[in-house]
Design a protein around this motif. Structure first.
Motif, short mmCIF file in Angstrom:
data_model
loop_
_atom_site.label_atom_id
_atom_site.label_comp_id
_atom_site.label_asym_id
_atom_site.label_seq_id
_atom_site.Cartn_x
_atom_site.Cartn_y
_atom_site.Cartn_z
N LYS A 1 -30.01 -67.22 31.06
CA LYS A 1 -28.61 -67.53 30.77
C LYS A 1 -27.92 -68.18 31.97
CE LYS A 1 -28.10 -65.64 26.66
NZ LYS A 1 -27.76 -66.38 25.49
N SER A 2 -28.23 -67.69 33.17
CA SER A 2 -27.56 -68.17 34.38
C SER A 2 -28.58 -68.78 35.33
CB SER A 2 -26.85 -67.00 35.06
OG SER A 2 -26.39 -67.38 36.32
N THR B 1 -26.54 -75.98 27.32
CA THR B 1 -25.76 -75.76 28.52
C THR B 1 -24.68 -76.84 28.63
OG1 THR B 1 -27.70 -74.84 29.59
CG2 THR B 1 -25.91 -75.53 31.03
#
Length: 99
Positions: free
Chosen positions: A69-70, A9
């Motif tokens: 992912k988020s 990230t």
């Protein structure tokens, strides 16, 4: 061998949100799930079982938070689960009061 940077990230905000979702969100989902079970079934047995299964569920929820992912989506999912379990707690205490 270190991790490939393209898979990590990049945003500090996303990293912070995933860490807090894993620790705080996972804990609240785990506790609210077990309290929802306790409001419908035998409270003593569920609370004793929670001493072990609560930590296992918490670790699974931590892993899920870091695989997402988020961070915003995982926080949304965890808040939705907490709301649903809180509703089940309310309904369990309303329709199945403790004796």
């Amino acid at each position: 061998m270190p991790a490939n940077p393209k898979y990590l990230t990049q945003s500090n905000w996303q990293r912070f949100a995933k860490i807090t979702a894993a620790i705080v969100g996972g804990y609240f989902v785990s506790v609210s799930f077990h309290l929802a079970l306790a409001s419908w079934f035998n409270r003593v047995n569920i609370m004793i079982t929670m001493a072990f299964s609560g930590f296992i569920l918490w670790v699974v929820l931590m892993i899920i938070a870091f695989l997402a992912k988020s961070a915003l989506k995982i926080w949304g999912l965890y808040l939705l689960l907490i709301f649903v379990f809180s509703l089940l707690i309310y309904l369990g205490q309303t329709y199945n009061p403790a004796v």
